[in-house]
Design a protein around this motif. Structure first.
Motif, mmCIF file in Angstrom:
data_model
loop_
_atom_site.group_PDB
_atom_site.id
_atom_site.type_symbol
_atom_site.label_atom_id
_atom_site.label_comp_id
_atom_site.label_asym_id
_atom_site.label_seq_id
_atom_site.Cartn_x
_atom_site.Cartn_y
_atom_site.Cartn_z
ATOM 1 N N SER A 1 0.709 -1.246 -0.078
ATOM 2 C CA SER A 1 -0.011 -0.486 0.272
ATOM 3 C C SER A 1 0.600 1.271 -0.186
ATOM 4 O O SER A 1 0.493 2.223 -0.825
ATOM 5 C CB SER A 1 -1.443 0.123 1.270
ATOM 6 N N HIS A 2 1.846 0.960 1.531
ATOM 7 C CA HIS A 2 3.202 2.027 0.570
ATOM 8 C C HIS A 2 3.204 2.481 -0.739
ATOM 9 O O HIS A 2 3.296 3.929 -0.580
ATOM 10 C CB HIS A 2 4.323 2.268 1.916
ATOM 11 N N GLN A 3 4.012 1.280 -1.460
ATOM 12 C CA GLN A 3 4.614 1.492 -2.819
ATOM 13 C C GLN A 3 3.792 1.952 -3.604
ATOM 14 O O GLN A 3 4.406 2.894 -4.244
ATOM 15 C CB GLN A 3 5.130 -0.008 -3.216
ATOM 16 N N GLU A 4 2.338 2.161 -3.661
ATOM 17 C CA GLU A 4 1.322 2.843 -4.636
ATOM 18 C C GLU A 4 0.998 3.156 -4.312
ATOM 19 O O GLU A 4 0.322 4.194 -5.084
ATOM 20 C CB GLU A 4 0.545 1.920 -4.780
ATOM 21 N N SER A 5 1.743 4.049 -2.957
ATOM 22 C CA SER A 5 0.592 5.362 -3.176
ATOM 23 C C SER A 5 1.715 6.703 -3.255
ATOM 24 O O SER A 5 3.062 6.831 -3.519
ATOM 25 C CB SER A 5 1.047 5.842 -1.029
ATOM 26 N N GLU A 6 0.469 7.968 -3.847
ATOM 27 C CA GLU A 6 2.316 9.313 -3.843
ATOM 28 C C GLU A 6 0.553 9.738 -3.403
ATOM 29 O O GLU A 6 -0.634 10.176 -2.987
ATOM 30 C CB GLU A 6 1.936 9.284 -5.136
ATOM 31 N N LYS A 7 1.179 11.430 -4.542
ATOM 32 C CA LYS A 7 0.800 12.759 -3.627
ATOM 33 C C LYS A 7 -0.894 12.825 -3.987
ATOM 34 O O LYS A 7 -1.545 12.438 -5.036
ATOM 35 C CB LYS A 7 0.799 13.983 -4.038
ATOM 36 N N GLY A 8 -2.181 12.271 -2.738
ATOM 37 C CA GLY A 8 -3.563 12.346 -3.693
ATOM 38 C C GLY A 8 -4.071 11.269 -3.599
ATOM 39 O O GLY A 8 -5.430 10.646 -4.199
ATOM 40 N N GLU A 9 -2.570 10.029 -3.731
ATOM 41 C CA GLU A 9 -3.602 8.971 -4.676
ATOM 42 C C GLU A 9 -3.216 7.690 -3.326
ATOM 43 O O GLU A 9 -2.141 7.705 -3.164
ATOM 44 C CB GLU A 9 -3.451 8.597 -5.707
ATOM 45 N N GLY A 10 -3.877 6.310 -3.000
ATOM 46 C CA GLY A 10 -3.486 5.745 -2.552
ATOM 47 C C GLY A 10 -4.405 4.760 -1.598
ATOM 48 O O GLY A 10 -5.318 5.039 -1.580
ATOM 49 N N VAL A 11 -4.124 4.850 -0.216
ATOM 50 C CA VAL A 11 -4.426 3.697 0.537
ATOM 51 C C VAL A 11 -4.850 4.591 1.657
ATOM 52 O O VAL A 11 -3.713 4.310 2.394
ATOM 53 C CB VAL A 11 -3.913 2.375 0.791
ATOM 54 N N GLU A 12 -5.968 4.931 1.891
ATOM 55 C CA GLU A 12 -5.658 6.021 3.366
ATOM 56 C C GLU A 12 -6.597 4.876 4.545
ATOM 57 O O GLU A 12 -7.520 4.703 4.187
ATOM 58 C CB GLU A 12 -6.908 7.604 3.122
#
Length: 319
Positions: free
Chosen positions: A29-40
């Motif tokens: 989840s951390h790897q696939e997240s970026e600014k404004g996108e990802g797993v909150e």
């Protein structure tokens, strides 16, 4: 509603996978997240169920707008996310209830997943007491080593056919590995997909199952390929890693991190409990046939290019 049962074997024990699952979900989840996108991560707290006993409840928002393929972005609002609620009573988990795993703008779309983990090679029959389900459902065995995944998600270091664990001595996996590998466990997943829109229901439900199949394969491959990273961690240690990673991920996607409770015991605070049974993965860039534009219609030259996640990161780094 389209119901399928997936069985995914792993060269691990169920007790080992309890740690590996939590570690893999958090890292992916951390790897696939970026600014404004990802797993909150909205909630992660203990819960006790009168039937299943103590567990963990999580609520997440999977923000997907820029990760959607071009055909999907054309019909979705700019702010798009999937709400996921899950209850973990390991070795039994529930991802969503009948109304929880939904898109932010599609009230008639939902996914329900029941998971059971056992130390066997996937030979337990009727593990979910399928008499509760109307009609028969398809059973599919997914092979983490030899079933294909979308090429853009392939990583040679995560290929079980070549990976060998330095800590456990397991791998690489050869043809027929499920019949002779010890230890071995199986994730049994009963997946129900419902899309109540006349004229599209069957085709959308089939397409979503294909996406889920790819997500399950990728997540289980990573759990094995990363075994040397999480092997030997205690539940307390992996919960601490989970908390730190979730807070970092919330900050990365530009959201205020909630106070996340990850202790194993506490007062009931929800009506069920669990971390996602598989990491989130961007959807296919290829539109399903029923949503593709007519072949005779040329694409506009001004149409935006669909970028994969690595390309997006390269562009961000260049800026």
């Amino acid at each position: 509603m389209l119901v399928k049962e997936y069985r995914i074997c792993m060269p691990l024990t169920t007790e080992e996978y309890r740690v590996g699952q939590l570690y893999t979900i958090s890292k992916h989840s951390h790897q696939e997240s970026e600014k404004g996108e990802g797993v909150e991560v909205v909630k992660n707290e203990p819960h006790e169920d009168p039937v299943h006993g103590p567990g963990q409840f999580t609520e997440k928002r999977v923000h997907l707008s820029s990760k959607l393929p071009s055909w999907a972005r054309a019909v979705t609002p700019r702010i798009f996310y999937i709400t996921e609620k899950a209850w973990n009573y390991y070795p039994y988990t529930i991802t969503a209830d009948r109304h929880s795993l939904q898109c932010s703008f599609l009230p008639k779309f939902s996914i329900y997943i029941e998971t059971k983990y056992e130390d066997n090679c996937g030979d337990s029959e009727n593990i979910f007491h399928s008499d509760k389900i109307l009609g028969d459902h398809e059973v599919s065995f997914l092979d983490i080593a030899f079933d294909e995944i979308p090429e853009r998600y392939y990583r040679s270091l995560e290929d079980p056919r070549f990976f060998s664990s330095a800590k456990t001595g397991r791998g690489p996996l050869r043809e027929g590995w499920r019949q002779h590998t010890k230890p071995i466990m199986c994730s049994y997943k009963l997946v129900s997909v419902k899309f109540e829109v006349w004229g599209l229901q069957t085709r959308v439900e089939q397409f979503v199952h294909k996406v889920i199949r790819d997500i399950l394969l990728i997540g289980h491959r990573q759990a094995f390929a990363w075994v040397d990273e999480w092997c030997g961690m205690t539940m307390e240690e992996v919960r601490r890693y989970e908390q730190e990673t979730q807070e970092a991920t919330n900050e990365l996607i530009g959201l205020v991190a909630p106070a996340i409770s990850v202790s194993e015991v506490g007062q009931p605070t929800a009506t069920h409990s669990a971390p996602a049974s598989a990491p989130s993965t961007p959807l296919s860039d290829e539109a399903p046939e029923f949503l593709a534009p007519p072949k005779a219609r040329p694409r506009k030259k001004s149409a935006p290019e669909t970028l994969t996640l690595p390309a997006l990161r390269e562009r961000a780094g260049a800026e």
